[in-house]
Design a protein around this motif. Structure first.
Motif, PDB file in Angstrom:
ATOM      1  N   THR A 151     -15.245  84.043   8.191  1.00 14.88           N
ATOM      2  CA  THR A 151     -14.646  82.928   8.905  1.00 14.88           C
ATOM      3  C   THR A 151     -13.725  83.448  10.008  1.00 14.88           C
ATOM      4  O   THR A 151     -12.872  84.302   9.758  1.00 14.88           O
ATOM      5  CB  THR A 151     -13.833  82.028   7.957  1.00 14.88           C
ATOM      6  OG1 THR A 151     -14.683  81.599   6.888  1.00 14.88           O
ATOM      7  CG2 THR A 151     -13.280  80.814   8.675  1.00 14.88           C
ATOM      8  N   GLY A 152     -13.917  82.924  11.219  1.00 13.06           N
ATOM      9  CA  GLY A 152     -13.080  83.327  12.335  1.00 13.06           C
ATOM     10  C   GLY A 152     -13.878  83.963  13.452  1.00 13.06           C
ATOM     11  O   GLY A 152     -15.096  84.119  13.372  1.00 13.06           O
ATOM     12  N   SER A 153     -13.172  84.362  14.487  1.00 15.51           N
ATOM     13  CA  SER A 153     -13.800  84.975  15.652  1.00 15.51           C
ATOM     14  C   SER A 153     -14.259  86.385  15.341  1.00 15.51           C
ATOM     15  O   SER A 153     -13.587  87.116  14.602  1.00 15.51           O
ATOM     16  CB  SER A 153     -12.797  85.010  16.813  1.00 15.51           C
ATOM     17  OG  SER A 153     -13.260  85.827  17.857  1.00 15.51           O
ATOM     18  N   GLY A 156     -11.545  88.655  16.127  1.00 15.30           N
ATOM     19  CA  GLY A 156     -10.264  88.409  15.483  1.00 15.30           C
ATOM     20  C   GLY A 156     -10.243  88.853  14.039  1.00 15.30           C
ATOM     21  O   GLY A 156     -11.159  89.514  13.544  1.00 15.30           O
ATOM     22  N   THR A 159     -10.131  84.914   8.598  1.00 11.13           N
ATOM     23  CA  THR A 159      -9.362  83.680   8.736  1.00 11.13           C
ATOM     24  C   THR A 159      -9.653  82.723   7.583  1.00 11.13           C
ATOM     25  O   THR A 159     -10.815  82.534   7.205  1.00 11.13           O
ATOM     26  CB  THR A 159      -9.724  82.982  10.061  1.00 11.13           C
ATOM     27  OG1 THR A 159      -9.520  83.900  11.137  1.00 11.13           O
ATOM     28  CG2 THR A 159      -8.866  81.742  10.283  1.00 11.13           C
ATOM     29  N   ARG A 222     -18.307  87.843  10.625  1.00 14.50           N
ATOM     30  CA  ARG A 222     -17.719  86.705  11.335  1.00 14.50           C
ATOM     31  C   ARG A 222     -18.493  86.431  12.620  1.00 14.50           C
ATOM     32  O   ARG A 222     -18.752  87.336  13.411  1.00 14.50           O
ATOM     33  CB  ARG A 222     -16.252  86.983  11.663  1.00 14.50           C
ATOM     34  CG  ARG A 222     -15.340  86.885  10.460  1.00 14.50           C
ATOM     35  CD  ARG A 222     -13.871  86.961  10.856  1.00 14.50           C
ATOM     36  NE  ARG A 222     -13.512  88.236  11.447  1.00 14.50           N
ATOM     37  CZ  ARG A 222     -13.323  89.366  10.760  1.00 14.50           C
ATOM     38  NH1 ARG A 222     -13.489  89.356   9.438  1.00 14.50           N
ATOM     39  NH2 ARG A 222     -12.993  90.488  11.369  1.00 14.50           N
ATOM     40  N   GLY A 224     -17.617  83.418  14.469  1.00 15.00           N
ATOM     41  CA  GLY A 224     -16.938  82.341  15.172  1.00 15.00           C
ATOM     42  C   GLY A 224     -17.596  81.012  14.874  1.00 15.00           C
ATOM     43  O   GLY A 224     -17.798  80.655  13.712  1.00 15.00           O
TER      44      GLY A 224
END
Length: 379
Positions: A151-153, A156, A159, A222, A224
């Motif tokens: 989960t997330g970019s 990044g 998340t 991940r 995004g």
């Protein structure tokens, strides 16, 4: 008549996962009695923001319930609880593994009082295994399950989901498991113990990510707002903000190309199938992005609806609640409480042809109904 009329739930649970489950049972007609320590044991009552000194977090999971005070650490409190168990159908708790047993209130002890009792224990890690006695809050479960990793970019950090998703999913399993146990009790006249672990629930909810790893060894990363397996299936920027577009089939892709006035893309060897589109996703996404930025979201939504392609605005919370669809579905309710006034809430998403969910009680104050049960000689 409500389907769970005459079903009594003794709810010892706190925070969200189990209380949200008992609230669903209450919506379906069960009498749910929150049993709370006189000093207050539910930290969710202390989490802001507040309305009339009531936690909005607490309010979201405790409608249609009653609250009584009982100190289970005293002999008198435990005996009074056992008296309640005699006429109860369900005990729901989310203490750490072993806590109820140390108070002499384990399922093995309580079923001596009521053999038909259904006892549901919700913990972070379950009743067995090396972590059985460890606490496990939602963000910890999201981290340990691998959910945060996917989960997330891509650029990044891992998340967590923006809501306590492990708790929310577990609350659904609380209801499913209890309804199944009630049905089995109809057939056997016997109760049983239900062992629900947040980590088990979250692992089982990894869905296609879990299946991909277990069957091919592929460890998802991940992405995004992109999809692990489908393209184009992500957020695109429009002239006035972000729009989610999900093109899930080859047929939809052909219509999507027509909508974008690029029918030749549907015949492009790079994009003939979903597998090929995933292989050439970066090229395809850039081509689409160059076009979506030229119109507003509403303009694109009109076209998406015309061509029957799933899509929707990336709304703020305020925008989400202002949607005509939500209003048309009558999803916002109000309840009155004599002390703290009107509260608003999201109604149950369950809609039946021959059953109306009833919303009778605002979330109770600590111990609000203790006197009611003392008068009935149950306390």
């Amino acid at each position: 008549m409500q389907p769970l009329e005459n079903i009594r739930v003794l709810d010892l649970s706190r925070v969200y996962a189990a209380p949200a489950g008992s609230m669903m049972l209450a919506d379906l007609g069960a009498e749910v009695i929150r049993i709370e320590h006189p000093n207050g044991s539910d930290s969710m009552r202390d989490w802001g923001p507040f309305v009339q000194e009531q936690s909005t977090y607490y309010l979201c999971a405790n409608r249609n319930k009653k609250s009584i005070l009982l100190d289970l650490k005293t002999t008198e409190g435990r005996e009074r609880f056992k008296d309640l168990v005699k006429d109860a159908d369900i005990v729901l708790e989310n203490f750490k593994t072993g806590d109820m047993a140390r108070m002499g209130l384990s399922y093995e002890e309580l079923k001596k009082v009521n053999p038909r009792l259904i006892y549901c224990a919700v913990t972070g890690f379950g009743q067995t295994g090396p972590l059985a006695h460890e606490p496990g809050f939602d963000p910890v479960i999201q981290a340990m399950s691998g959910l945060m990793h996917v989960t997330g970019s891509p650029e990044g950090e891992a998340t967590k989901v923006g809501v306590p998703i492990a708790d929310i999913l577990t609350s659904n399993y609380v209801v499913i498991s209890i309804l199944a146990a009630l049905r089995q009790r109809d057939l056997t006249d016997q109760g049983q113990f239900i062992d629900l672990a947040l980590l088990d629930v979250q692992m089982s909810s990894l869905a296609n990510v879990a299946s991909a790893y277990l069957n091919t060894g592929l460890s998802s990363q991940r992405l995004g707002n992109r999809h692990n397996n489908v393209a184009p299936y992500q957020v695109f920027q429009c002239a006035d903000g972000p729009l989610m577009i999900c093109v899930g089939t080859d047929g939809q892709f052909q219509k999507f190309c027509t909508m974008l006035k690029h029918e030749e893309w549907a015949k492009d060897p790079r994009f003939l199938s979903n597998t090929l589109r995933k292989q050439h996703e970066a090229e395809l996404v850039q081509m689409i992005a160059n076009i979506t930025i030229t119109k507003t979201r509403d303009e694109w939504i009109t076209l998406l609806q015309r061509y029957k392609i799933p899509g929707g605005r990336v709304n703020t919370i305020a925008e989400a609640f202002a949607q005509p669809q939500l209003i048309a579905r009558d999803m916002i309710g109000e309840l009155e409480h004599e002390q703290y006034g009107t509260i608003k809430f999201i109604k149950s998403p369950l809609k039946f042809s021959n059953l109306n969910i009833q919303y009778k009680l605002a979330p109770p104050l600590l111990g609000e109904h203790t006197n009611e049960f003392q008068k009935s000689s149950l306390l």
